[in-house]
Motif scaffolding. Structure first.
Motif, mmCIF file in Angstrom:
data_model
loop_
_atom_site.group_PDB
_atom_site.id
_atom_site.type_symbol
_atom_site.label_atom_id
_atom_site.label_comp_id
_atom_site.label_asym_id
_atom_site.label_seq_id
_atom_site.Cartn_x
_atom_site.Cartn_y
_atom_site.Cartn_z
ATOM 1 N N UNK A 82 -2.351 6.377 -13.506
ATOM 2 C CA UNK A 82 -1.667 5.097 -13.341
ATOM 3 C C UNK A 82 -2.673 4.044 -12.916
ATOM 4 N N UNK A 83 -2.352 2.817 -13.178
ATOM 5 C CA UNK A 83 -3.185 1.707 -12.741
ATOM 6 C C UNK A 83 -2.598 1.144 -11.449
ATOM 7 N N UNK A 84 -3.379 0.388 -10.705
ATOM 8 C CA UNK A 84 -2.778 -0.307 -9.564
ATOM 9 C C UNK A 84 -1.593 -1.149 -10.053
ATOM 10 N N UNK A 119 0.834 -1.212 0.000
ATOM 11 C CA UNK A 119 0.000 0.000 0.000
ATOM 12 C C UNK A 119 0.868 1.262 0.000
ATOM 13 N N UNK A 120 1.931 1.257 0.781
ATOM 14 C CA UNK A 120 2.821 2.414 0.844
ATOM 15 C C UNK A 120 3.485 2.658 -0.514
ATOM 16 N N UNK A 121 3.876 1.606 -1.197
ATOM 17 C CA UNK A 121 4.498 1.746 -2.521
ATOM 18 C C UNK A 121 3.476 2.253 -3.527
ATOM 19 N N UNK A 122 2.246 1.759 -3.489
ATOM 20 C CA UNK A 122 1.212 2.273 -4.391
ATOM 21 C C UNK A 122 0.996 3.767 -4.150
ATOM 22 N N UNK A 123 1.097 4.204 -2.907
ATOM 23 C CA UNK A 123 0.945 5.628 -2.613
ATOM 24 C C UNK A 123 2.104 6.447 -3.196
ATOM 25 N N UNK A 124 3.296 5.886 -3.245
ATOM 26 C CA UNK A 124 4.423 6.571 -3.892
ATOM 27 C C UNK A 124 4.102 6.779 -5.375
ATOM 28 N N UNK A 125 3.624 5.729 -6.031
ATOM 29 C CA UNK A 125 3.229 5.853 -7.443
ATOM 30 C C UNK A 125 2.130 6.900 -7.606
#
Length: 140
Positions: A68-70, A5-11
């Motif tokens: 961006x996509x998930x 989840x934290x990495x998706x928030x970076x994206x």
């Protein structure tokens, strides 16, 4: 919050910041020596190289939106990889012409004291379209 989840928030911060030309937010997603690589355009390291290239591209646009996509994310300790699909759309300033870009980001991330950051972000284009816009009623 999980690492994924934290990495998706970076994206998401990168994409949302790119859409508003908020280079502090965008470059805050990279390590100090982070690399942004776009085959056919170049490899840029650190804020001093990355920001001018991004800013010059967006400066020619009346508006620019990136989606961006998930991502697919793999975490291995303090390192991670992510892959996501990107769509960029914008209208050129002073022209009735638009741009649409489709592609993929492949990312290498590292866990820092400030959270996850891009160590390397590589964009691979899948398609690009430039086209004339038809005049229509104003929005709003």
């Amino acid at each position: 919050m999980s690492d994924e989840e934290a990495i998706q928030q970076v994206l998401n911060r990168y994409t949302e910041g790119s859409s508003r030309a908020d280079w502090d937010q965008v470059l805050g997603t990279f390590t100090d020596d982070g690399v942004w690589h776009v085959p056919g355009v170049g490899t840029f390291t650190g804020r001093g190289e990355i920001e001018p290239v991004m800013a010059a591209f967006v400066a020619q646009m009346e508006y620019f939106i990136q989606l961006n996509t998930p991502a697919t994310i793999t975490v291995d300790g303090d390192h991670a990889t992510a892959r996501s699909v990107i769509r960029e759309c914008g209208k050129f300033k002073g022209k009735s012409e638009a741009l649409e870009v489709f592609g993929f980001y492949s990312d290498d991330l590292v866990r820092s004291t400030d959270g996850w950051k891009f160590a390397r972000r590589t964009f691979k284009g899948a398609g690009m379209h430039r086209f004339a816009l038809l005049e229509g009623p104003p929005l709003g």
